[in-house]
Design an enzyme around this catalytic site. Sequence first.
Site, PDB file in Angstrom:
ATOM      1  N   PRO A   1      44.998  91.962  10.294  1.00  0.00           N
ATOM      2  CA  PRO A   1      46.102  92.323  11.185  1.00  0.00           C
ATOM      3  C   PRO A   1      46.017  93.769  11.640  1.00  0.00           C
ATOM      4  O   PRO A   1      46.832  94.599  11.248  1.00  0.00           O
ATOM      5  CB  PRO A   1      47.337  92.076  10.322  1.00  0.00           C
ATOM      6  CG  PRO A   1      46.868  92.281   8.917  1.00  0.00           C
ATOM      7  CD  PRO A   1      45.429  91.845   8.899  1.00  0.00           C
ATOM      8  N   CYS A   2      45.070  94.052  12.471  1.00  0.00           N
ATOM      9  CA  CYS A   2      44.835  95.435  12.904  1.00  0.00           C
ATOM     10  C   CYS A   2      46.055  96.004  13.608  1.00  0.00           C
ATOM     11  O   CYS A   2      46.227  97.206  13.676  1.00  0.00           O
ATOM     12  CB  CYS A   2      43.644  95.535  13.832  1.00  0.00           C
ATOM     13  SG  CYS A   2      42.648  94.083  13.952  1.00  0.00           S
TER      14      CYS A   2
END
Length: 106
Positions: free
Chosen positions: A56-57
């Site tokens: 989940p950048c």
Amino acid sequence: MENKNTKSFYSKVYQIVKKIPPGKVATYGQIAKILGTRDARRVGHALHANKDRLVPCHRVVDKNGRLAPNFAFEGSKEQARRLIKEGIALTDEMHVDLSLYLWKKV
DNA sequence: AGAGTGACTCATA
DNA sequence: CTATGAGCCACTC
């Protein structure tokens, strides 16, 4: 080619980022510190190199709570949209409120 | 090997 | 808050 001893710095970054719970965000510097370095840049590069949606950048922002200006997957707008979807309120199109959503390693 | 580059951070203005 | 300069260190050419 990561050995269990010498896991790539990048892999470690991914592991940390994956540990960020929904509704929280972390900063590059914070992650760098957890890994025992000062260089937040490498953390950013790790995410840039990674295209995996498992990571989940969008939950990783800079120290000002600002999202990536251009290099995010679909653009900063998409990143912002995902954060909102998780319940994170943005102060504007590219900023999150760190005082509310900064992830603290438990 | 050396120069260029960068999803960062800090100090200063 | 933004803009610059300096520091940081791995990656790419």
